[in-house]
Design a protein around this motif. Structure first.
Motif, PDB file in Angstrom:
ATOM      1  N   ILE A 275       0.837  -1.204   0.000  1.00 49.68           N
ATOM      2  CA  ILE A 275       0.000   0.000   0.000  1.00 49.68           C
ATOM      3  C   ILE A 275       0.868   1.248   0.000  1.00 49.68           C
ATOM      4  O   ILE A 275       0.613   2.220  -0.733  1.00 49.68           O
ATOM      5  CB  ILE A 275      -0.950  -0.023   1.213  1.00 49.68           C
ATOM      6  N   GLU A 276       1.914   1.225   0.809  1.00 51.09           N
ATOM      7  CA  GLU A 276       2.829   2.372   0.867  1.00 51.09           C
ATOM      8  C   GLU A 276       3.477   2.614  -0.494  1.00 51.09           C
ATOM      9  O   GLU A 276       3.609   3.760  -0.946  1.00 51.09           O
ATOM     10  CB  GLU A 276       3.898   2.124   1.927  1.00 51.09           C
ATOM     11  N   THR A 277       3.862   1.538  -1.161  1.00 49.69           N
ATOM     12  CA  THR A 277       4.472   1.658  -2.486  1.00 49.69           C
ATOM     13  C   THR A 277       3.472   2.227  -3.484  1.00 49.69           C
ATOM     14  O   THR A 277       3.798   3.119  -4.276  1.00 49.69           O
ATOM     15  CB  THR A 277       4.974   0.287  -2.967  1.00 49.69           C
ATOM     16  N   ARG A 278       2.245   1.713  -3.438  1.00 50.91           N
ATOM     17  CA  ARG A 278       1.201   2.225  -4.329  1.00 50.91           C
ATOM     18  C   ARG A 278       0.929   3.710  -4.084  1.00 50.91           C
ATOM     19  O   ARG A 278       0.760   4.499  -5.023  1.00 50.91           O
ATOM     20  CB  ARG A 278      -0.064   1.409  -4.126  1.00 50.91           C
ATOM     21  N   ASP A 279       0.885   4.088  -2.807  1.00 52.59           N
ATOM     22  CA  ASP A 279       0.624   5.482  -2.470  1.00 52.59           C
ATOM     23  C   ASP A 279       1.741   6.408  -2.967  1.00 52.59           C
ATOM     24  O   ASP A 279       1.500   7.565  -3.311  1.00 52.59           O
ATOM     25  CB  ASP A 279       0.464   5.646  -0.962  1.00 52.59           C
ATOM     26  N   THR A 280       2.963   5.895  -3.009  1.00 52.69           N
ATOM     27  CA  THR A 280       4.110   6.709  -3.426  1.00 52.69           C
ATOM     28  C   THR A 280       4.241   6.769  -4.944  1.00 52.69           C
ATOM     29  O   THR A 280       4.485   7.835  -5.520  1.00 52.69           O
ATOM     30  CB  THR A 280       5.409   6.149  -2.820  1.00 52.69           C
ATOM     31  N   TYR A 281       4.065   5.637  -5.623  1.00 52.54           N
ATOM     32  CA  TYR A 281       4.362   5.552  -7.055  1.00 52.54           C
ATOM     33  C   TYR A 281       3.129   5.335  -7.939  1.00 52.54           C
ATOM     34  O   TYR A 281       3.237   5.395  -9.164  1.00 52.54           O
ATOM     35  CB  TYR A 281       5.361   4.419  -7.318  1.00 52.54           C
ATOM     36  N   GLY A 282       1.977   5.049  -7.330  1.00 49.44           N
ATOM     37  CA  GLY A 282       0.782   4.803  -8.129  1.00 49.44           C
ATOM     38  C   GLY A 282       0.549   3.347  -8.484  1.00 49.44           C
ATOM     39  O   GLY A 282      -0.535   2.976  -8.926  1.00 49.44           O
TER      40      GLY A 282
END
Length: 663
Positions: A275-282
């Motif tokens: 989720i953190e990765t998605r929030d940062t990079y989409g």
């Protein structure tokens, strides 16, 4: 090490996926092998390693030309599964003709502890790897580099080979890897080529392992025996770096290749990292996996966290059967997995996608018990993956064939044993059910229809199995040329996946199939629906077809509906604008799912439907977990499944895609 400095030992690592589709299936096993070899400073200067990855359906001749046209390698290693066992045996024979002194290695769960049979069937195979292969293969390559003869490999633990007199020699068992960090990441090291010639991610999905091991010993499965019952995990930091790499490549879906994801506290850490990765990079935007069979507090927390963050997944109920007798023979009688109804109801209330798995033909099962269980399950979960029982090497069912009275035959293009009959299933029972399984897998599991099931059950009293049987019977006698391919696919479905994939593709890609379904509905279903409900059910049926993935092949003379493309969060979507419905179908479907009586008042509404582009690979396979991501949805749904914070870059339109009160 032997050999001159300018003559490196060449190694080919060969994999073949099960499905024939435009995009490749990621060769993760070969990636692990290559990364482990290349990280060894003593070995790597002396070897040249290539991964040869083939799509399902590729012929032996095509693979042989691709492998050997520029000369054979010194070592040819295959990652063997039931569907490619025969083909890889044939390629081993070709290799031996070209390089009599070369080494052929078979590895994978299908051949582990099966060396006597492998060597008998394929004399050209020199070594079978038993268990986890990374360190074993590294030691095997080291032995060859130091001049070890292929008939004198006793120093390498975890293998079987043939002595000079032809006898099978099995070396001491290699301990399971306690520290998975001993295996370098095939992604971070560059061992796996991740992009194509255009710089785009080359695979259908990104495969990752977060852990290895399975604590169960189900009678039909060898996962626990193959990788060990102790569950071992990769470090969270490593997984974070891999997720970041995939995010930068705009990978939409991560598939965690774990036996029981959601079992360990570390699985929640992985989801948080995702989720953190998605929030940062989409990206990534979806997680698919084999969810833990017994649902713990960790599982429920993961589900809630993913819902809060709008991270999509299909949550699995891996039940396999609802028959007490069959559960007993499966060694699953006492597993909490069977306490599923409350969980399914909870997922429904949470509005989360869920699918279930069943196996037909387990000893102890009958046609009546299976159909009863199927319809009981379908009341909560319409997308049911139903597979025929297969006998796999090293499993309890294979070892107890006589006890259960099993009659089976081996596939002619694969190496599975297909069960034909046993103590509680006759040949006729099985033949009847194989036809049912065809329609259940194609139409329900692969979501050709998603919404009609609950509506037909509620308003017409038709169970899901009755509707599927109705469809199969109608197709068997329909005087319509469009039904002919489906009859042929159904007749040849037993013993392979090709017919299922062809039928799914037909329904999703050929306008004639849509016309045929309309005719079936009008002739065979509407007469069973009370007249006052027919207008509502007609709209639910139409909505099901309207939300199927949009298919645009690269080369086709077929005329397709022209749809504009809109970019939302760096992904392209086809847009079907101004879809008019006479009833609020999404609200009706949602009410039925939540066990509420829907409002059937005529409620005309207009909505825009969005479809991810690039469905071509998904709709030509049998991977229902992937095709579901290409279904039509509203823009609100897309944004809800994306990062809840931040702007929707590239989004256009007037503040919403739903008009006229349609939910």
């Amino acid at each position: 090490m032997t050999g001159s400095e300018d003559r490196k030992t060449t190694i080919f690592l060969v994999q073949q996926g099960v499905w024939e589709m435009p995009l490749e299936s990621m060769p993760l096993a070969s990636g692990y092998l290559k990364s482990t070899l290349m990280a060894d400073d003593e070995i790597s200067p002396h070897i040249e390693v290539s991964i040869k990855n083939f799509r399902g359906g590729t012929t032996n001749a095509v693979m042989a030309n691709a492998l050997f046209s520029e000369g054979p390698p010194d070592i040819l290693a295959f990652s063997v599964l039931g569907w490619n066992y025969q083909s890889f045996g044939a390629l081993a024979a070709t290799f031996r003709q070209l390089n009599p002194a070369g080494l052929v290695v078979f590895g994978g769960t299908h051949v582990t502890n099966q060396a006597a049979r492998v060597f008998r069937m394929f004399p050209e195979v020199d070594v079978v790897v038993n268990g986890e292969g990374e360190l074993t293969f590294r030691e095997l390559v080291r032995a060859r580099l130091t001049g070890a003869d292929r008939h004198a490999l006793g120093s390498v633990a975890g293998i079987s080979y043939r002595a000079p007199d032809g006898k099978v020699v099995t070396t001491e068992e290699r301990p399971r890897l306690d520290n998975l960090e001993q295996i370098p990441s095939p992604f971070l090291t560059g061992a796996l080529e991740l992009t194509d010639e255009n710089g785009e991610f080359r695979y259908d999905v990104a495969l990752m392992e977060t852990n290895r091991g399975c604590p169960y010993k189900c009678a039909f499965c060898y996962w626990g025996g193959a990788v060990g019952q102790k569950v071992r995990a990769f470090s969270t930091e490593r997984l974070r770096r891999e997720l970041k790499l995939f995010a930068k490549l705009k990978v939409h879906t991560i598939v965690a290749c774990d036996a029981n994801f959601g079992l360990l506290p570390g699985d929640l850490e992985f989801v948080e990292a995702l989720i953190e990765t998605r929030d940062t990079y989409g990206f990534p935007r979806a997680l698919e996996t084999s969810w833990a069979k017994n649902k713990s507090k960790t599982f429920f927390r993961i589900v809630q966290r993913m819902k809060e963050a709008g991270m999509h997944s299909s949550f699995t109920l891996a039940l396999q059967t609802l028959s007490d007798s069959a559960l007993e023979t499966m060694n699953r009688r006492n597993m909490k997995v069977n306490e599923w109804e409350d969980l399914a109801a909870w997922l429904d209330r949470e509005g989360l996608d869920c699918y279930a798995e069943l196996i037909w033909g387990a000893p102890g099962e009958t046609v009546e018990s299976f159909m009863e269980g199927y319809d009981r399950l379908a009341r909560r979960v319409s997308r049911i993956a139903v597979y025929p029982i297969l006998l796999l090497p090293n499993t309890d069912y294979m070892e107890k064939k006589e006890l259960f009275g099993i009659t089976a035959t081996r596939g002619d293009r694969d190496d599975f044993e297909y069960v034909l009959a046993h103590n509680t299933m006759t040949f006729a029972d099985n033949q009847y059910m194989q036809r049912f399984l065809f329609w259940a897998r194609v139409v329900a599991e692969n979501a050709v229809f998603r919404h009609i099931w609950g509506s037909l059950r509620h308003f017409a009293g038709l169970t899901q199995s009755q509707v599927l049987t109705n469809l199969g019977d109608w197709m068997a006698q329909a005087d319509d040329p469009a039904a002919v391919p489906l009859r042929e696919y159904c007749a040849t479905a037993v013993g392979g996946t090709e017919s299922f994939g062809a039928a799914i593709s037909y329904f999703y890609t050929d306008p004639e199939a849509v016309r045929l379904l309309h005719r079936w509905w009008d002739e065979a279903v509407r007469p069973f629906v009370p007249e006052r409900f027919r207008p509502v059910l007609d709209e639910v049926f139409r909505y099901d077809l309207l939300t199927q993935p949009v298919f645009r092949p690269d080369h086709s003379g077929t005329a397709y509906e022209e749809l504009p493309v809109e970019v939302i969060r760096d992904e392209q979507y086809y847009v079907r604008r101004d879809v008019r419905l006479a009833y609020d179908v999404p609200a009706i479907v949602a009410a039925l799912r939540a066990d509420r009586e829907p409002d059937l008042s005529p409620s005309p509404c207009v909505l825009d439907l969005y479809y991810r582009t690039g469905s071509e690979s998904a709709v030509t396979s049998t991977n229902h977990e992937i095709v579901i991501h290409f279904m039509g949805m509203t823009k609100e749904h897309i944004l809800a499944n994306a990062n809840a914070g931040g702007p929707a870059t590239g989004a256009t339109g007037e503040g919403g895609s739903v008009r006229g009160g349609c939910g």
